[in-house]
Scaffold this motif. Structure first.
Motif, mmCIF file in Angstrom:
data_model
loop_
_atom_site.group_PDB
_atom_site.id
_atom_site.type_symbol
_atom_site.label_atom_id
_atom_site.label_comp_id
_atom_site.label_asym_id
_atom_site.label_seq_id
_atom_site.Cartn_x
_atom_site.Cartn_y
_atom_site.Cartn_z
ATOM 1 N N HIS A 4 68.379 -4.098 23.280
ATOM 2 C CA HIS A 4 69.036 -2.924 22.704
ATOM 3 C C HIS A 4 68.924 -1.754 23.666
ATOM 4 N N PHE A 5 69.760 -0.745 23.441
ATOM 5 C CA PHE A 5 69.789 0.382 24.372
ATOM 6 C C PHE A 5 70.377 1.617 23.718
ATOM 7 N N SER A 6 70.119 2.746 24.371
ATOM 8 C CA SER A 6 70.768 4.009 24.026
ATOM 9 C C SER A 6 71.019 4.775 25.315
ATOM 10 N N VAL A 7 72.219 5.291 25.471
ATOM 11 C CA VAL A 7 72.489 6.224 26.561
ATOM 12 C C VAL A 7 71.976 7.576 26.084
ATOM 13 N N LEU A 8 70.790 7.943 26.537
ATOM 14 C CA LEU A 8 70.144 9.160 26.041
ATOM 15 C C LEU A 8 70.895 10.408 26.476
ATOM 16 N N ALA A 9 71.323 10.425 27.727
ATOM 17 C CA ALA A 9 72.082 11.548 28.270
ATOM 18 C C ALA A 9 72.883 11.049 29.450
ATOM 19 N N GLU A 38 61.865 14.493 25.855
ATOM 20 C CA GLU A 38 61.151 14.243 24.595
ATOM 21 C C GLU A 38 62.079 14.429 23.399
ATOM 22 N N GLY A 39 62.951 15.413 23.470
ATOM 23 C CA GLY A 39 63.906 15.620 22.388
ATOM 24 C C GLY A 39 64.878 14.461 22.237
ATOM 25 N N LEU A 40 65.297 13.879 23.356
ATOM 26 C CA LEU A 40 66.209 12.736 23.308
ATOM 27 C C LEU A 40 65.532 11.524 22.681
ATOM 28 N N PHE A 41 64.268 11.312 22.988
ATOM 29 C CA PHE A 41 63.539 10.194 22.377
ATOM 30 C C PHE A 41 63.382 10.412 20.872
ATOM 31 N N GLN A 42 63.222 11.649 20.455
ATOM 32 C CA GLN A 42 63.159 11.933 19.021
ATOM 33 C C GLN A 42 64.471 11.571 18.331
ATOM 34 N N GLN A 43 65.583 11.782 19.038
ATOM 35 C CA GLN A 43 66.887 11.456 18.453
ATOM 36 C C GLN A 43 67.021 9.973 18.126
ATOM 37 N N ASP A 45 64.305 8.023 17.591
ATOM 38 C CA ASP A 45 63.083 7.631 16.887
ATOM 39 C C ASP A 45 62.239 6.656 17.701
ATOM 40 N N ARG A 46 62.054 6.993 18.960
ATOM 41 C CA ARG A 46 61.201 6.208 19.849
ATOM 42 C C ARG A 46 60.203 7.130 20.527
ATOM 43 N N ASN A 47 59.071 6.548 20.978
ATOM 44 C CA ASN A 47 58.012 7.337 21.594
ATOM 45 C C ASN A 47 57.918 7.034 23.077
ATOM 46 N N ILE A 48 57.907 8.058 23.888
ATOM 47 C CA ILE A 48 57.846 7.874 25.338
ATOM 48 C C ILE A 48 56.577 7.130 25.748
ATOM 49 N N LYS A 49 55.494 7.329 25.036
ATOM 50 C CA LYS A 49 54.223 6.697 25.415
ATOM 51 C C LYS A 49 54.274 5.177 25.302
ATOM 52 N N ASP A 50 55.267 4.653 24.600
ATOM 53 C CA ASP A 50 55.391 3.202 24.438
ATOM 54 C C ASP A 50 56.172 2.545 25.567
ATOM 55 N N LEU A 51 56.713 3.337 26.494
ATOM 56 C CA LEU A 51 57.487 2.774 27.593
ATOM 57 C C LEU A 51 56.608 1.925 28.510
ATOM 58 N N SER A 52 57.215 0.871 29.065
ATOM 59 C CA SER A 52 56.533 0.068 30.077
ATOM 60 C C SER A 52 56.675 0.675 31.464
ATOM 61 N N PRO A 255 76.126 14.551 27.452
ATOM 62 C CA PRO A 255 75.038 15.071 28.270
ATOM 63 C C PRO A 255 73.834 15.560 27.490
ATOM 64 N N LYS A 256 73.963 15.736 26.181
ATOM 65 C CA LYS A 256 72.861 16.303 25.385
ATOM 66 C C LYS A 256 72.465 15.463 24.171
ATOM 67 N N ASN A 257 73.324 14.559 23.762
ATOM 68 C CA ASN A 257 73.065 13.792 22.540
ATOM 69 C C ASN A 257 73.013 12.310 22.848
ATOM 70 N N ALA A 258 71.937 11.656 22.397
ATOM 71 C CA ALA A 258 71.747 10.227 22.629
ATOM 72 C C ALA A 258 72.730 9.426 21.792
ATOM 73 N N SER A 259 73.262 8.365 22.373
ATOM 74 C CA SER A 259 74.089 7.447 21.600
ATOM 75 C C SER A 259 73.182 6.644 20.657
ATOM 76 N N PRO A 260 73.682 6.251 19.490
ATOM 77 C CA PRO A 260 72.864 5.456 18.571
ATOM 78 C C PRO A 260 72.394 4.169 19.239
ATOM 79 N N LEU A 261 71.201 3.729 18.885
ATOM 80 C CA LEU A 261 70.697 2.465 19.411
ATOM 81 C C LEU A 261 71.659 1.337 19.040
#
Length: 264
Positions: A4-9, A38-43, A45-52, A255-261
């Motif tokens: 799965h993916f999201s184009v965050l910006a 961080e705001g894009l990850f909130q959009q 509902d994912r946490n940056i700290k979980d990234l590999s 450029p500012k809003n993440a696409s839905p997962l």
């Protein structure tokens, strides 16, 4: 949960893409400020700290603005090719050696069962590269920041289930716009950016039977519009026999809003 993916910006002001599976996730580029990322990850509902980790395509600021901040704050590994690492020196601040990894053009690496294949593109950076992601027979390709799409690139990216594909500018808007001619010439060159029409022509060569979605990415703020990009690409693809809206769907990025997962 599958690939799965999201184009965050995506755009002239900053680029970032989230890609994950049921075991983990990675970030491609961090082109907004740390706070913006961080705001894009909130959009989504994912946490940056979980990234590999974070994969870097090239050293231009709209792809690495928040890279150093995120790596330091969340203790994340960064993957880039050797020339990009050299070009980023002094641009991302101090990064601990234990967080620096080399991922060269033409290599493949696996992250939590997600296979990532890198390939070179034609852009005015040290050694720009983008990625195709593979899992369980599914394929997602991210390609922007290239002046043209060569046969070699097409061979790597063809038959993807989904594409995030550069559609940077409308040629006439660019030619008639306010940019100095030196910048216009750079954008139109083989190491610049792909236009709407050229994006469509390249897509016509790489779309496969399983291709379902195309996300038009890295649109210029000054020389393109979402509706124009979508209309231009749809027209060319329709002329070549593709059924847009039935066989294949076209999607905008922002450029500012993440696409839905999206799950592939």
């Amino acid at each position: 949960m599958s690939l799965h993916f999201s184009v965050l910006a995506s755009g002239s002001t900053g680029n970032a893409t989230f890609v994950g599976n049921e075991k983990g996730s990675i970030l491609v580029d961090a082109g907004l400020s740390g706070k913006g990322m961080e705001g894009l990850f909130q959009q989504i509902d994912r946490n940056i700290k979980d990234l590999s980790g974070i994969l870097v395509t090239h050293e231009h600021s709209d792809h690495i603005k928040g890279l150093g901040v995120l790596a330091r704050k969340y203790d994340l590994p960064i993957y880039a090719n050797e020339k990009t690492w050299q070009a980023m020196e002094g641009l991302i601040g101090t990064v601990h050696p234990d967080q620096k990894f080399v991922f060269n053009v033409g290599e493949a690496k696996s992250f939590n069962g997600l296979d990532v294949e890198s390939f070179g593109v034609s852009h005015d950076a040290a050694e720009p590269m983008f990625f195709s992601f593979h899992q369980d027979g599914k394929k997602l390709t991210l390609i922007t920041d290239t002046g043209y799409v060569s046969d070699r690139m097409k061979g790597v990216i063809k038959d993807s289930d989904m594409f995030i594909f550069e559609s940077n500018h409308d040629v006439e808007m660019l030619r008639m716009g306010r940019y100095p001619w030196s910048i216009k010439r750079r954008i139109l060159s083989d190491v610049g950016h792909v236009s709407n029409e050229d994006a469509a022509l390249a897509l016509a060569d790489v779309i496969g039977d399983q291709t379902k979605r195309i996300y038009l990415a890295h649109l210029s703020q000054d020389n393109n519009m979402k509706d124009l990009a979508r209309m231009s690409v749809e027209q060319v693809l329709t002329e070549r026999g593709f059924e847009i809206g039935e066989q294949i769907e076209l999607y905008d990025t922002d450029p500012k809003n993440a696409s839905p997962l999206v799950y592939i």
